[in-house]
Design an enzyme around this catalytic site. Structure first.
Site, PDB file in Angstrom:
ATOM      1  N   ARG A  16       0.850  -1.222   0.132  1.00 21.42           N
ATOM      2  CA  ARG A  16       0.136  -0.172   0.143  1.00 21.42           C
ATOM      3  C   ARG A  16       0.869   1.048  -0.152  1.00 21.42           C
ATOM      4  O   ARG A  16       2.223   1.317   0.352  1.00 21.42           O
ATOM      5  CB  ARG A  16      -0.844  -0.191   1.312  1.00 21.42           C
ATOM      6  CG  ARG A  16      -1.949  -0.997   1.123  1.00 21.42           C
ATOM      7  CD  ARG A  16      -2.536  -0.920   2.590  1.00 21.42           C
ATOM      8  NE  ARG A  16      -3.261   0.538   2.990  1.00 21.42           N
ATOM      9  CZ  ARG A  16      -4.251   0.642   2.579  1.00 21.42           C
ATOM     10  NH1 ARG A  16      -4.968   0.311   1.893  1.00 21.42           N
ATOM     11  NH2 ARG A  16      -4.798   1.917   3.017  1.00 21.42           N
ATOM     12  N   SER A 139       9.969  10.172   8.139  1.00 18.96           N
ATOM     13  CA  SER A 139       9.097  11.389   7.725  1.00 18.96           C
ATOM     14  C   SER A 139       9.432  12.448   8.291  1.00 18.96           C
ATOM     15  O   SER A 139      10.238  12.772   8.942  1.00 18.96           O
ATOM     16  CB  SER A 139       7.707  11.005   8.790  1.00 18.96           C
ATOM     17  OG  SER A 139       6.697  12.025   8.570  1.00 18.96           O
ATOM     18  N   TYR A 153       3.931   8.271  16.721  1.00 12.16           N
ATOM     19  CA  TYR A 153       4.426   8.377  15.360  1.00 12.16           C
ATOM     20  C   TYR A 153       5.549   9.171  15.199  1.00 12.16           C
ATOM     21  O   TYR A 153       6.605   8.701  14.658  1.00 12.16           O
ATOM     22  CB  TYR A 153       3.331   8.603  14.526  1.00 12.16           C
ATOM     23  CG  TYR A 153       3.837   8.703  12.842  1.00 12.16           C
ATOM     24  CD1 TYR A 153       3.735   7.725  12.030  1.00 12.16           C
ATOM     25  CD2 TYR A 153       4.211  10.059  12.371  1.00 12.16           C
ATOM     26  CE1 TYR A 153       4.198   7.472  10.887  1.00 12.16           C
ATOM     27  CE2 TYR A 153       4.702   9.993  10.961  1.00 12.16           C
ATOM     28  CZ  TYR A 153       4.495   9.066  10.483  1.00 12.16           C
ATOM     29  OH  TYR A 153       4.962   8.733   8.950  1.00 12.16           O
ATOM     30  N   LYS A 157       9.429   7.746  14.053  1.00 14.80           N
ATOM     31  CA  LYS A 157      10.082   8.375  13.070  1.00 14.80           C
ATOM     32  C   LYS A 157      11.594   9.043  13.266  1.00 14.80           C
ATOM     33  O   LYS A 157      12.436   9.067  12.740  1.00 14.80           O
ATOM     34  CB  LYS A 157       9.219   9.244  11.926  1.00 14.80           C
ATOM     35  CG  LYS A 157       8.066   8.472  11.514  1.00 14.80           C
ATOM     36  CD  LYS A 157       8.577   7.300  10.684  1.00 14.80           C
ATOM     37  CE  LYS A 157       7.510   6.461   9.983  1.00 14.80           C
ATOM     38  NZ  LYS A 157       7.907   5.462   9.124  1.00 14.80           N
ATOM     39  N   ILE A 186       1.844  12.850   1.303  1.00 19.32           N
ATOM     40  CA  ILE A 186       2.133  11.913   0.041  1.00 19.32           C
ATOM     41  C   ILE A 186       0.574  11.720  -0.188  1.00 19.32           C
ATOM     42  O   ILE A 186      -0.094  11.214   0.795  1.00 19.32           O
ATOM     43  CB  ILE A 186       2.878  10.839   0.351  1.00 19.32           C
ATOM     44  CG1 ILE A 186       4.269  11.490   0.677  1.00 19.32           C
ATOM     45  CG2 ILE A 186       3.079  10.110  -1.158  1.00 19.32           C
ATOM     46  CD1 ILE A 186       4.911  12.439  -0.225  1.00 19.32           C
ATOM     47  N   TYR A 198     -10.413  19.247   2.558  1.00 18.21           N
ATOM     48  CA  TYR A 198      -9.071  18.764   3.367  1.00 18.21           C
ATOM     49  C   TYR A 198      -7.820  18.786   2.536  1.00 18.21           C
ATOM     50  O   TYR A 198      -6.800  19.122   2.810  1.00 18.21           O
ATOM     51  CB  TYR A 198      -9.319  17.580   3.957  1.00 18.21           C
ATOM     52  CG  TYR A 198      -8.303  16.966   4.862  1.00 18.21           C
ATOM     53  CD1 TYR A 198      -8.299  17.237   6.384  1.00 18.21           C
ATOM     54  CD2 TYR A 198      -7.209  16.185   4.440  1.00 18.21           C
ATOM     55  CE1 TYR A 198      -7.023  16.844   7.027  1.00 18.21           C
ATOM     56  CE2 TYR A 198      -6.178  15.544   5.186  1.00 18.21           C
ATOM     57  CZ  TYR A 198      -6.302  16.070   6.512  1.00 18.21           C
ATOM     58  OH  TYR A 198      -5.258  15.460   7.482  1.00 18.21           O
TER      59      TYR A 198
END
Length: 256
Positions: A16, A139, A153, A157, A186, A198
């Site tokens: 994905r 990221s 998160y 990262k 992305i 959005y």
């Protein structure tokens, strides 16, 4: 660039989003691609899109057993591992005060622990080959920016980059390089259903006025995997359309 045709890459989280884009790009470049996903059917679907030089493999890369098994599969099917793209990652939102220890551990395991385990698993094959390329998908969130709900998160990262810098020193004598790409916003499946307003708001915060594509990230990963990048290790490349550059909203408004 010299051809990478015939070499072998493992892409974790390859079914994905950014991982899918990386797998497809390396397939176009003529590499053998092991597409790794938790779901075998999802991995097989992307492998089928790439063609006969690719195959799917199901593994939980948050476990030592899963990472060892994926490397064994690559060696058995293709004779070795030349490139690892440690891309597997999740980004569920939970603000502090609501986030549980289990929430935190799940993200750290999937995003950061899997990086350590994946790298550790490919070392024997790359050491035997006398060279290797490792590329991490980090990221901008965490190392440079923050976003409410993503403290776990961001920690994962940023942690990847701390891991990378020492790993680069340790792996250099083995002629194994390790670098990281740092994507901004992305356009992937994760944004499906967010709506045009959005998306437009996100684009307005980016000087290039568009979201990135998985191909934008994949091309950078391909460079880090190339012979031309042989003298680059322990480095990061921000791929965000200039998102981190404006000092204020006023800077964006002054673009005209």
């Amino acid at each position: 660039m010299k051809s990478l045709q015939g070499k072998t890459i493992i892409v974790t989280g390859g079914s994905r989003g950014i991982g899918k884009g990386i797998a497809l790009r390396f397939g176009e470049a003529g590499l053998n691609v092991l597409v790794v996903s938790r779901n075998q059917a999802d991995a097989d679907k992307i492998a089928a899109e790439i063609g006969e030089t690719a195959s799917g493999f199901s593994a939980d890369v948050g476990t030592e057993e899963g990472c060892k098994a994926m490397v064994e599969a690559a060696v058995l099917r293709y004779g070795g591992v030349d490139v690892l793209c440690a891309n597997a990652g999740i980004f569920p939102a939970a603000k502090l005060g609501e986030m549980t220890p289990a929430d935190f551990d799940h993200v750290i395991t999937t995003n950061l622990r899997s990086t350590f385990l994946s790298v550790s698993a490919v070392l024997p094959a790359m050491t035997t080959a006398g060279s290797g390329r490792i590329i991490l998908t980090s990221s901008i969130t965490g190392p440079i920016t923050g976003y409410p709900g993503w403290s776990h998160y961001g920690a994962s990262k940023a942690g990847q980059l701390g891991f990378m810098r020492t790993a680069a020193i340790e792996l250099a004598p083995k002629k194994i390089t390790i670098n990281a790409v740092m994507p901004g916003n992305i356009m992937t499946e994760g944004l499906e259903g967010t709506g045009p307003e959005y998306i437009a708001a996100m684009e307005a915060s980016i000087p290039l006025r568009r979201l990135g594509t998985p191909a934008d990230i994949a091309n950078a990963v391909l460079f880090f995997a190339s012979e031309e990048a042989a003298y680059i290790t322990g480095q990061t490349l921000v791929i965000d359309g200039g998102q981190i550059l404006p000092e204020s909203l006023g800077a964006l408004e002054a673009m005209g």
